[in-house]
Design a protein around this motif. Structure first.
Motif, short mmCIF file in Angstrom:
data_model
loop_
_atom_site.label_atom_id
_atom_site.label_comp_id
_atom_site.label_asym_id
_atom_site.label_seq_id
_atom_site.Cartn_x
_atom_site.Cartn_y
_atom_site.Cartn_z
N LEU A 135 0.26 -1.52 -0.02
CA LEU A 135 -0.20 -0.09 0.22
C LEU A 135 0.65 0.92 -0.51
O LEU A 135 1.09 2.05 -0.91
CB LEU A 135 -0.57 0.00 1.50
N VAL A 136 1.95 1.42 0.77
CA VAL A 136 2.75 2.45 1.43
C VAL A 136 3.46 2.90 -0.20
O VAL A 136 3.46 3.77 -0.99
CB VAL A 136 3.72 2.36 2.73
N VAL A 137 3.89 1.53 -0.66
CA VAL A 137 4.82 1.88 -2.12
C VAL A 137 3.73 1.99 -3.05
O VAL A 137 4.81 3.16 -3.68
CB VAL A 137 5.90 0.49 -2.46
N LEU A 138 2.63 1.36 -3.36
CA LEU A 138 2.55 1.66 -4.47
C LEU A 138 1.64 2.92 -4.83
O LEU A 138 1.34 3.63 -5.65
CB LEU A 138 1.57 0.02 -4.89
N VAL A 139 0.80 3.44 -3.57
CA VAL A 139 -0.09 4.67 -3.30
C VAL A 139 0.83 6.02 -3.44
O VAL A 139 0.69 6.42 -3.92
CB VAL A 139 -0.38 3.78 -2.17
N THR A 140 2.47 5.99 -3.02
CA THR A 140 2.75 6.80 -2.54
C THR A 140 2.92 7.19 -4.39
O THR A 140 2.69 7.69 -5.05
CB THR A 140 4.78 6.75 -2.19
N LEU A 141 3.46 5.64 -4.95
CA LEU A 141 4.06 5.66 -6.58
C LEU A 141 3.12 6.49 -7.72
O LEU A 141 3.51 7.44 -8.05
CB LEU A 141 4.58 4.46 -6.73
N LEU A 142 2.47 5.26 -6.91
CA LEU A 142 0.96 6.28 -8.32
C LEU A 142 0.73 7.84 -8.10
O LEU A 142 0.39 8.59 -8.92
CB LEU A 142 -0.47 4.86 -8.17
N ALA A 143 0.69 8.27 -6.94
CA ALA A 143 -0.13 9.53 -6.54
C ALA A 143 1.06 10.72 -7.58
O ALA A 143 0.73 11.49 -8.13
CB ALA A 143 -0.42 9.84 -5.18
N ILE A 144 2.21 10.08 -7.51
CA ILE A 144 3.54 10.46 -7.50
C ILE A 144 3.52 11.01 -9.48
O ILE A 144 3.47 12.21 -10.07
CB ILE A 144 4.44 10.59 -6.89
N ALA A 183 -4.82 -9.64 0.54
CA ALA A 183 -3.17 -7.52 0.25
C ALA A 183 -3.65 -7.56 -0.74
O ALA A 183 -4.55 -6.76 -0.87
CB ALA A 183 -2.23 -8.22 0.63
N VAL A 184 -4.27 -8.58 -1.75
CA VAL A 184 -4.99 -7.18 -3.16
C VAL A 184 -6.48 -7.10 -2.79
O VAL A 184 -6.35 -6.17 -3.34
CB VAL A 184 -4.64 -9.02 -4.19
N ILE A 185 -7.24 -7.95 -2.30
CA ILE A 185 -8.47 -7.60 -2.44
C ILE A 185 -8.32 -5.71 -1.57
O ILE A 185 -9.56 -4.92 -1.76
CB ILE A 185 -9.51 -8.83 -1.20
N ALA A 186 -8.21 -6.21 -0.46
CA ALA A 186 -7.90 -4.70 0.31
C ALA A 186 -7.42 -3.83 -0.64
O ALA A 186 -7.60 -2.46 -0.78
CB ALA A 186 -6.60 -4.79 1.52
N PHE A 187 -6.38 -4.20 -1.72
CA PHE A 187 -5.59 -2.64 -2.01
C PHE A 187 -6.66 -2.58 -2.91
O PHE A 187 -6.55 -1.38 -3.46
CB PHE A 187 -4.25 -3.59 -2.62
N TRP A 188 -7.46 -3.66 -3.72
CA TRP A 188 -7.93 -3.31 -4.93
C TRP A 188 -9.24 -2.36 -4.31
O TRP A 188 -9.88 -1.24 -5.53
CB TRP A 188 -8.74 -4.67 -5.47
N THR A 189 -9.92 -2.21 -3.21
CA THR A 189 -10.47 -1.23 -3.02
C THR A 189 -10.43 -0.14 -2.39
O THR A 189 -10.59 0.97 -2.11
CB THR A 189 -11.68 -2.37 -2.01
N GLY A 190 -9.07 -0.12 -1.55
CA GLY A 190 -8.61 0.93 -0.91
C GLY A 190 -7.85 1.76 -0.99
O GLY A 190 -8.14 2.90 -0.89
N ALA A 191 -7.13 1.26 -2.27
CA ALA A 191 -5.83 2.31 -2.14
C ALA A 191 -6.07 3.51 -3.90
O ALA A 191 -6.09 4.45 -2.94
CB ALA A 191 -5.43 1.27 -3.87
N GLY A 192 -7.61 3.36 -3.66
CA GLY A 192 -7.64 4.89 -5.10
C GLY A 192 -8.17 5.65 -4.03
O GLY A 192 -7.74 6.92 -4.21
N GLY A 193 -8.85 5.67 -2.70
CA GLY A 193 -9.78 6.68 -2.10
C GLY A 193 -8.00 7.14 -1.03
O GLY A 193 -8.10 8.20 -1.26
N TRP A 194 -6.89 6.24 -1.02
CA TRP A 194 -6.51 7.19 -0.54
C TRP A 194 -5.46 7.88 -1.75
O TRP A 194 -4.66 8.43 -1.70
CB TRP A 194 -4.37 5.81 -0.35
N ILE A 195 -4.86 7.30 -2.81
CA ILE A 195 -4.47 8.21 -4.08
C ILE A 195 -5.15 9.54 -3.98
O ILE A 195 -4.08 9.99 -4.01
CB ILE A 195 -4.27 7.29 -5.18
N VAL A 196 -5.90 9.53 -3.76
CA VAL A 196 -6.79 10.46 -4.24
C VAL A 196 -6.82 11.59 -2.95
O VAL A 196 -6.30 12.85 -3.18
CB VAL A 196 -8.66 10.94 -4.12
N ILE A 197 -6.42 11.10 -2.11
CA ILE A 197 -5.92 12.12 -1.08
C ILE A 197 -4.30 12.21 -0.91
O ILE A 197 -3.97 13.57 -1.03
CB ILE A 197 -6.01 10.56 0.77
N MET A 198 -3.07 11.04 -1.22
CA MET A 198 -2.00 12.06 -1.37
C MET A 198 -2.21 12.99 -3.21
O MET A 198 -1.23 13.82 -2.23
CB MET A 198 -1.26 10.28 -2.29
#
Lengths: 281, 277
Positions: free
Chosen positions: A69-78, A148-163
């Motif tokens: 989550l930390v690695v991918l969300v940060t990367l994707l947000a940037i 982890a995949v399921i949790a990432f799939w549903t949760g990552a987008g919200g964090w990407i938006v926040i980042m």
């Protein structure tokens, strides 16, 4: 009027948040007859042969999920932030965010189909990896990454938006100055954006850690869908559920809940102390 | 945004990665919806294929069943009532927290922060006992009331920065014109905060629509099932009829997906506002 406006909120919080928590506290330290039990319930649940495996499952799941989550969300947000074409950037955010609409039961049921080599869209890939049936896919060793995949799939987008929002808050002058000094995109990301995002990254980490310890819906649904090939006491919360509704031992269930609550409170203390997110600026 | 020198579109690798990710994000949803248009034999022959020919029988079967509509009804009642409660109570509490200083405000904030962290599951067993003592087991209010309580912290965290942005001057102006605090709240704050309210309403609605844990504890008979419980019951009952389960699952997801896509801008705006807070 201030107090009147808050009163309704306070009543509900007390009734459905604080009162149950206090009741859990009472249950955890008493026995079935209501007598004081000391730490009896705690030693009982910790000594349960299912307890330590459940702790291990949850810890492994958390480790995989949090790092991803930390690695991918940060990367994707940037990356999304670096896309200069406005509609591309906003479309990407929508698409990443969309699975969040299915958080909860729907996403788990959906992934159960996707991961079925006999019926799912990636059946070919799963066969290539050596999985020929759903039962082979959901062997215990595979479960932490699956959850982890399921949790990432549903949760990552919200964090990407926040980042993304946090990245927008970084003054353009700072970035421009760095560029004048000859910093490339990667250097800007590494030396300026990342340090300025740190507060949000730790916020995300702690929130996700607290939510992740509560793992329940995913293993519970998987257990039912697989006719108990996935055990129904896989996570700590499921164990608490078993105590309450299979063994009729509400005291034991409360003891597990309290252990989980202690973890959540400890984490929330860290979050409040070092986050400073809700102070007025 | 500052004008960029060089290629406006950026590196192709970025787009490749983004495309791949779009596939991962949207693929499963598309698969479920399209899969419902196939027959079981089509699925067995080629799991990843397109419907050939397209079958609407699965969807029609589900749409003709009373069970499905009863669960849609239950889910709708719960979601609408939860949303109404969360929005009404949330805006009142946020208004006070944003506009006034009073004893215990810091403590209230800490409570909200802790509330965000406090997962419903921790106290779920005692909560169940409490709901049972209130005689609310197997009733929809047994889900609605706790959900309102659990939904409030998020609501407050999103709404407070929103309400704080309303200038103090406006209140003073309305006060000079003889408007009471309540009048100010009713005539100025509510209309001005509509965009924020829509954000929290959508989040509350979708949260409730997908809620699984609380209904699992509180609702034990089929009559009172909401959709997530219903989908799960349906999929174990018809486990051999994959196509029909796919149709049922996709129909149950559609409201949340539609709401989410329609109001995405609002939700994102609200979340970003909370970040700026």
């Amino acid at each position: 009027m201030s107090y009147a406006f808050i009163a309704l909120y306070a009543v509900l919080t007390v009734a459905f948040g604080i009162l149950p928590a206090l009741y859990a506290l009472y249950l955890a330290f008493t026995d079935a007859e209501g007598g004081f039990a000391g730490v009896g319930n705690f030693t009982k649940v910790v000594g349960d042969f299912r307890f330590m495996p459940a702790v291990g499952h949850v810890a492994l799941y958390l480790a995989i999920w949090l790092v991803a989550l930390v690695v991918l969300v940060t990367l994707l947000a940037i990356v999304v932030h670096a896309v200069a074409v406005r509609w591309v950037s906003s479309t990407l955010r929508l698409i990443f965010y969309l699975p969040g609409a299915l958080a909860g039961a729907s996403s788990v049921l959906l992934w159960l189909f996707v991961l079925d080599p006999a019926a799912g869209p990636i059946g070919g890939l799963l066969h290539l990896l050596g999985f020929d049936s759903f039962v082979e896919v959901i062997v215990p060793a595979n479960l932490p990454p699956i959850f982890a995949v399921i949790a990432f799939w549903t949760g990552a987008g919200g964090w990407i938006v926040i980042m993304y929002g946090a990245l927008n808050n970084i003054s353009a002058d700072v970035i421009e100055a760095a560029r004048m000094d000859g910093a490339g995109r990667i250097q800007i990301a590494w030396r300026i954006q990342l340090p300025l995002l740190r507060k949000w990254i730790s916020y995300m980490g702690i929130m996700s850690l607290a939510a992740g310890t509560q793992l329940f819906v995913e293993p519970q649904l998987l257990s039912q869908a697989s006719n108990a090939i996935v055990p129904n006491d896989y996570s700590l919360n499921q164990l608490a559920y078993q105590y309450a509704f299979q063994q009729n031992d509400f005291n034991g269930a409360a003891a597990i809940s309290l252990l989980l609550l202690a973890i959540a409170l400890a984490l929330s203390a860290v979050f409040v102390l070092r986050g400073g997110l809700f102070e007025k600026d | 945004m500052a004008t960029r020198t060089g290629n406006r579109w950026g590196s192709p690798i970025v787009y490749l990665a983004a495309l791949l990710l779009i596939g991962v994000m949207l693929g499963p949803v598309v698969y479920i919806i399209v899969g419902g248009f196939r027959t079981n034999s089509q699925i067995t022959v080629d799991p990843a294929g397109w419907p050939d020919p397209w079958q609407i029988g699965n969807y029609l079967d589900v749409l003709r069943s009373d069970t499905f509509w009863r669960q849609v009804g239950n889910s709708t009642i719960v979601a609408v009532a939860t949303t109404a409660g969360v929005v009404a109570l949330g805006v009142m509490a946020s208004f006070v927290l944003a506009q006034y200083t009073f004893r215990g405000r810091g403590a209230m904030y800490a409570l909200f922060a802790a509330g965000l962290m406090f997962p419903a599951t921790v106290a779920i067993t005692p909560l169940y006992i409490l709901i049972k003592d209130l005689g609310l087991v197997n009733t929809l209010p047994g889900i609605i009331l706790p959900q309102i309580a659990f939904g409030l912290p998020t609501t407050v965290i999103i709404l407070v920065p929103f309400l704080r942005a309303i200038p103090k001057d406006i209140e003073e102006a309305t006060a000079i014109d003889g408007c009471s605090r309540l009048g100010f709240f009713w005539r100025m704050v509510l209309p001005l905060s509509v965009p924020g309210l829509i954000t929290v309403a959508i989040l509350a609605f979708i949260g409730s629509w997908n809620s699984y844990l609380l209904p699992l504890f509180v609702l034990n008979n089929q009559e009172s099932f909401t959709l997530p419980l219903g989908v799960q019951a349906f999929s174990s009952q018809y486990s051999v009829d994959t196509a029909k389960v796919l149709a049922f699952t996709s129909l149950s997801m559609i409201p949340a997906l539609v709401f989410f896509s329609l109001f995405e801008r609002r939700i994102v705006g609200g979340l970003t506002g909370a970040v700026k807070g």
